[in-house]
Design a protein around this motif. Structure first.
Motif, PDB file in Angstrom:
ATOM      1  N   UNK A   5       0.856  -1.182   0.000  1.00  0.00           N
ATOM      2  CA  UNK A   5       0.000   0.000   0.000  1.00  0.00           C
ATOM      3  C   UNK A   5       0.888   1.227   0.000  1.00  0.00           C
ATOM      4  N   UNK A   6       0.364   2.294  -0.552  1.00  0.00           N
ATOM      5  CA  UNK A   6       1.141   3.517  -0.674  1.00  0.00           C
ATOM      6  C   UNK A   6       0.404   4.694  -0.039  1.00  0.00           C
ATOM      7  N   UNK A   7       1.170   5.582   0.536  1.00  0.00           N
ATOM      8  CA  UNK A   7       0.694   6.911   0.897  1.00  0.00           C
ATOM      9  C   UNK A   7       1.461   7.840  -0.028  1.00  0.00           C
ATOM     10  N   UNK A   8       0.740   8.760  -0.648  1.00  0.00           N
ATOM     11  CA  UNK A   8       1.368   9.566  -1.688  1.00  0.00           C
ATOM     12  C   UNK A   8       1.005  11.037  -1.554  1.00  0.00           C
ATOM     13  N   UNK A   9       1.837  11.861  -2.187  1.00  0.00           N
ATOM     14  CA  UNK A   9       1.589  13.294  -2.267  1.00  0.00           C
ATOM     15  C   UNK A   9       1.662  13.671  -3.741  1.00  0.00           C
ATOM     16  N   UNK A  23      -3.353   4.412  -1.496  1.00  0.00           N
ATOM     17  CA  UNK A  23      -3.889   3.520  -2.520  1.00  0.00           C
ATOM     18  C   UNK A  23      -3.085   2.230  -2.556  1.00  0.00           C
ATOM     19  N   UNK A  24      -3.510   1.334  -3.412  1.00  0.00           N
ATOM     20  CA  UNK A  24      -2.821   0.075  -3.621  1.00  0.00           C
ATOM     21  C   UNK A  24      -1.974   0.108  -4.902  1.00  0.00           C
ATOM     22  N   UNK A  25      -2.445   0.825  -5.911  1.00  0.00           N
ATOM     23  CA  UNK A  25      -1.761   0.908  -7.207  1.00  0.00           C
ATOM     24  C   UNK A  25      -1.496   2.379  -7.518  1.00  0.00           C
ATOM     25  N   UNK A  26      -0.271   2.797  -7.324  1.00  0.00           N
ATOM     26  CA  UNK A  26       0.102   4.207  -7.417  1.00  0.00           C
ATOM     27  C   UNK A  26      -0.131   4.791  -8.814  1.00  0.00           C
ATOM     28  N   UNK A  27       0.324   4.113  -9.837  1.00  0.00           N
ATOM     29  CA  UNK A  27       0.180   4.646 -11.203  1.00  0.00           C
ATOM     30  C   UNK A  27      -1.282   4.697 -11.640  1.00  0.00           C
ATOM     31  N   UNK A  55       3.930   0.725   2.322  1.00  0.00           N
ATOM     32  CA  UNK A  55       3.563   0.069   3.577  1.00  0.00           C
ATOM     33  C   UNK A  55       3.051  -1.338   3.320  1.00  0.00           C
ATOM     34  N   UNK A  56       3.149  -2.160   4.355  1.00  0.00           N
ATOM     35  CA  UNK A  56       2.693  -3.546   4.252  1.00  0.00           C
ATOM     36  C   UNK A  56       1.209  -3.701   4.537  1.00  0.00           C
ATOM     37  N   UNK A  61      -0.794   2.726   5.925  1.00  0.00           N
ATOM     38  CA  UNK A  61      -0.879   3.747   4.871  1.00  0.00           C
ATOM     39  C   UNK A  61      -1.863   4.844   5.264  1.00  0.00           C
ATOM     40  N   UNK A  62      -3.004   4.461   5.817  1.00  0.00           N
ATOM     41  CA  UNK A  62      -4.006   5.436   6.242  1.00  0.00           C
ATOM     42  C   UNK A  62      -3.465   6.300   7.381  1.00  0.00           C
TER      43      UNK A  62
END
Length: 83
Positions: A5-9, A23-27, A55-56, A61-62
């Motif tokens: 899982x990703x946390x993104x800006x 999210x799970x899929x960044x792209x 994150x695992x 991630x949240x």
């Protein structure tokens, strides 16, 4: 395969506007944002990913996304992004 899982800006290319999410899929998520699928940020598209962490678990991630949205988290991001 393990879940990731990703946390993104995201940063708007045309405005001084940042968006934080997870999210799970960044792209795929970036493509959704840039296609206008998130109503609240539609006026600010297009976006680029300027920072992300992996994150695992979804919970981690949240939690990190909530941190990025806090005062301390915004200061952290400003420092690493030179914003």
């Amino acid at each position: 395969m393990d879940d990731v899982y990703y946390t993104y800006v995201l940063k708007s290319r045309d405005y001084d506007y940042f968006y934080k999410g997870h999210c799970k899929d960044l792209q795929k998520r970036l493509a959704q944002h840039n296609a206008g699928m998130t109503k609240s940020i539609k006026p600010f598209i297009p976006f680029d990913i300027v920072y992300f962490e992996e994150f695992k678990t979804l919970e981690e991630a949240i939690k990190r996304e909530k941190y990025f949205k806090s005062s301390r988290g915004r200061k952290f991001l400003n420092k690493i992004l030179d914003a």
